[in-house]
Design an enzyme around this catalytic site. Structure first.
Site, PDB file in Angstrom:
ATOM      1  N   TYR A 123       0.859  -1.191   0.000  1.00  0.00           N
ATOM      2  CA  TYR A 123       0.000   0.000   0.000  1.00  0.00           C
ATOM      3  C   TYR A 123       0.891   1.236   0.000  1.00  0.00           C
ATOM      4  CZ  TYR A 123      -5.043  -0.247   0.178  1.00  0.00           C
ATOM      5  OH  TYR A 123      -6.353  -0.338  -0.177  1.00  0.00           O
ATOM      6  N   GLU A 130      -0.505   4.853  -0.473  1.00  0.00           N
ATOM      7  CA  GLU A 130      -1.258   6.098  -0.679  1.00  0.00           C
ATOM      8  C   GLU A 130      -0.385   7.291  -0.323  1.00  0.00           C
ATOM      9  OE1 GLU A 130      -4.997   6.027   1.371  1.00  0.00           O
ATOM     10  OE2 GLU A 130      -5.640   4.241   0.276  1.00  0.00           O
ATOM     11  N   THR A 183      -3.296   7.557 -21.262  1.00  0.00           N
ATOM     12  CA  THR A 183      -3.135   6.171 -20.817  1.00  0.00           C
ATOM     13  C   THR A 183      -1.720   5.766 -21.207  1.00  0.00           C
ATOM     14  OG1 THR A 183      -4.015   5.388 -22.915  1.00  0.00           O
ATOM     15  CG2 THR A 183      -5.552   5.476 -21.068  1.00  0.00           C
ATOM     16  N   LYS A 232      -1.846   2.339 -24.858  1.00  0.00           N
ATOM     17  CA  LYS A 232      -2.311   2.391 -26.256  1.00  0.00           C
ATOM     18  C   LYS A 232      -1.084   2.545 -27.163  1.00  0.00           C
ATOM     19  CE  LYS A 232      -6.945   4.101 -25.175  1.00  0.00           C
ATOM     20  NZ  LYS A 232      -7.039   4.695 -23.844  1.00  0.00           N
ATOM     21  N   ARG A 270      -1.252  -1.415 -18.815  1.00  0.00           N
ATOM     22  CA  ARG A 270      -2.570  -0.783 -18.734  1.00  0.00           C
ATOM     23  C   ARG A 270      -2.566   0.204 -17.565  1.00  0.00           C
ATOM     24  NH1 ARG A 270      -6.871  -1.590 -21.215  1.00  0.00           N
ATOM     25  NH2 ARG A 270      -5.755  -3.161 -22.397  1.00  0.00           N
TER      26      ARG A 270
HETATM   27  N1  DSN Z   1     -11.538   2.490 -24.382  1.00  0.00           N
HETATM   28  C1  DSN Z   1     -10.688   3.485 -24.990  1.00  0.00           C
HETATM   29  C2  DSN Z   1     -10.742   3.422 -26.465  1.00  0.00           C
HETATM   30  O1  DSN Z   1     -10.965   2.343 -26.975  1.00  0.00           O
HETATM   31  O2  DSN Z   1     -10.527   4.409 -27.123  1.00  0.00           O
HETATM   32  C3  DSN Z   1     -11.013   4.824 -24.500  1.00  0.00           C
HETATM   33  O3  DSN Z   1     -11.441   4.761 -23.169  1.00  0.00           O
END
Ligand code: DSN
Length: 482
Positions: free
Chosen positions: A68, A70, A274, A277, A283
């Site tokens: 933990y 925080e 994020t 991607k 993630r």
């Molecule tokens: N789920 C993401 C996307 O596919 O663009 C955005 O939150």
């Protein structure tokens, strides 16, 4: 380390890990193995997905998860956080260096969490702090009930202007059913009905009229670049904070494909992202900010977020270190080049694209010209081993559930080594599926928006052609679970 050595070590690590997992819950080990088989055997074109490196994946599977932590680096609500401090500080340092950001916050668990942290830090900086100063109070506990009610009213009555969902914005950019559309008075800007492109004059006009506290730029399904210098000019003119959500295109920013006016980080007050991607990390989410917002962003946990996922922050640090390598720039440029190849592949086969093309990593195919809804197209493509997601097109007559579009992205298959010829072939396979899909009929004889029939043999033919492409570019080559 050589690729062969990495593969041998990764194979052995996962073989042993899966054996340990199987000894407790074999169905989880099986599903994990099956996921690798499925991902290896399909054309992954979901624009928001990618394949993280073995180093990133392995970093997530450790005992850092057990801690933990925080609070923030050096200021935790739990004892014994010295190693988490090292991890979080490194992730933030890599992020600052990579993006040229004055401040980075590596704790958000997802993009939505990162946006919530950004919203609360803007409210804190722009509304709460000045109100407390005016009342001579250090924090809300020092306010009278009456002053607190007034502040609460003020915090709950601010305005946000963001891109509409059907124009390509994200749910969290003020879409009314989302919390962002409920916690703010919201208005949305769209795209030009003729061209599908952002009209900066129209955004400015709306901003002048609405006078938002927050102007949100960024997108999930807009296949074009954005001029963030212009968005900042608009924000400055109306006294708004510019928040850019670069979740989709962070990899193109990191890889210096988007520079100057197209790089949001120097222009935005706060940039969210994020990490999984186009950035190709674990993630998770992240917030970058100018110094004036840093202290408020730093309070993200426990203000908005639960305890940080230390194992994921460690993997963020590893992924960001990878993104600082020159090879990541080559990758990012290839992602953008491949999106152009995919778009050209569709256009030469007479398919219709929103905005007529792309200059980022997204291609938005309008499937209404095939007589299909997005949902029918998505399902038929999945039958043929092509993994995509349905998506609204601007002013979509089929709404956000059935939709009229298919969103495609190049980050994942570019990681596998696909180039121009492969993406042209992918466009051909997709067009073959869509041309051979017929919409079904409902019980009362109307055209269905969901059911469909894919022509005999088409799925197998497309799967076979896809397998040839995929076999030439294996996923995690050398990773052997046998
Ligand atoms: N789920 C993401 C996307 O596919 O663009 C955005 O939150």
């Amino acid at each position: 380390m050589s690729d062969d050595r990495t593969s041998a070590l990764t194979s052995s690590a996962y073989q042993q890990a899966l054996e340990v997992i199987a000894s407790v819950e074999p169905r989880i080990a099986d599903a994990t193995r099956q996921e690798l088989t499925d991902q290896r055997g399909s054309l992954k074109l979901i624009a928001s997905e990618n394949y993280a490196s073995p180093a990133v994946l392995l970093t997530m599977g450790t005992w850092l998860s057990d801690k933990y932590a925080e609070g923030t680096v050096g200021h935790r609500f739990y004892a014994g956080c010295q190693n988490v401090d090292t991890v979080e500080a490194l992730a933030a340092e890599h992020a600052r260096e990579l993006f040229g950001a004055p401040y980075a916050y590596a704790q958000p668990h997802s993009g939505i969490d990162a946006n919530l942290v950004a919203f609360w830090s803007i409210l804190a900086h722009r509304v709460e702090t000045p109100a407390l100063a005016k009342l001579g109070a250090k924090n809300v506990n020092e306010l009278t009930e009456e002053d607190w009610e007034r502040l609460r009213h003020e915090l709950g009555n601010q305005r946000l202007l963001g891109m509409s969902l059907d124009a390509g914005g994200h749910l969290t950019h003020g879409f009314r059913p989302n919390i962002s559309g409920k916690m703010f008075h919201q208005q949305q800007y769209g795209t030009d009905p003729e061209t599908g492109l952002l009209d900066y004059d129209a955004v400015a006009a709306k901003a002048r009229e609405f006078k938002p506290l927050v102007l949100v730029a960024g997108y999930s399904a807009y296949p074009r670049r954005v001029n963030f210098a212009k968005m900042r000019e608009i924000a400055d003119e109306v006294g708004a904070t510019l928040m850019v959500d670069m979740a989709h295109f962070a990899g193109l920013v990191a890889g210096k494909v988007f520079t100057g006016d197209e790089d949001p980080v120097p222009h935005a007050h706060i940039t969210t992202t994020t990490t999984h991607k186009s950035l190709r990390g674990p993630r998770g989410g992240m917030v970058l900010a100018q110094e004036e917002y840093a202290a408020d962003v730093d309070r993200g946990c426990p203000m908005v977020l639960g305890g940080p996922l230390s194992h994921v922050m460690a993997a963020k640090a590893v992924a960001l270190a990878e993104a600082r390598q020159p090879s990541f720039r080559t990758y990012a440029q290839q992602v953008a080049d491949n999106a152009k190849s995919l778009a050209e592949g569709f256009l030469t086969r007479d398919a219709t694209l929103v905005t007529g093309g792309t200059d980022n990593h997204i291609v938005l195919l309008d499937v209404s010209s095939f007589g299909l809804t997005g949902r029918q197209a998505e399902s038929a493509l999945l039958d043929a081993g092509v993994v995509t997601n349905r998506n609204s097109v601007p002013q979509d007559p089929n709404g956000a559930w059935y939709t009229s579009g298919i969103r495609l992205g190049t980050p994942a298959l570019t990681t596998r080594g696909f180039g121009h010829d492969e993406f042209d072939a992918v466009a051909d396979l997709i067009v073959q599926v869509l041309q051979n899909t017929e919409p079904g009929t409902t019980k009362d004889g109307k055209r269905s928006k969901a059911s469909y029939a894919l022509g005999d043999g088409v799925a197998d033919k497309v799967k076979g052609a896809a397998a040839d492409l995929l076999d030439k570019h294996p996923l995690y080559p050398g990773l052997n679970l046998a």
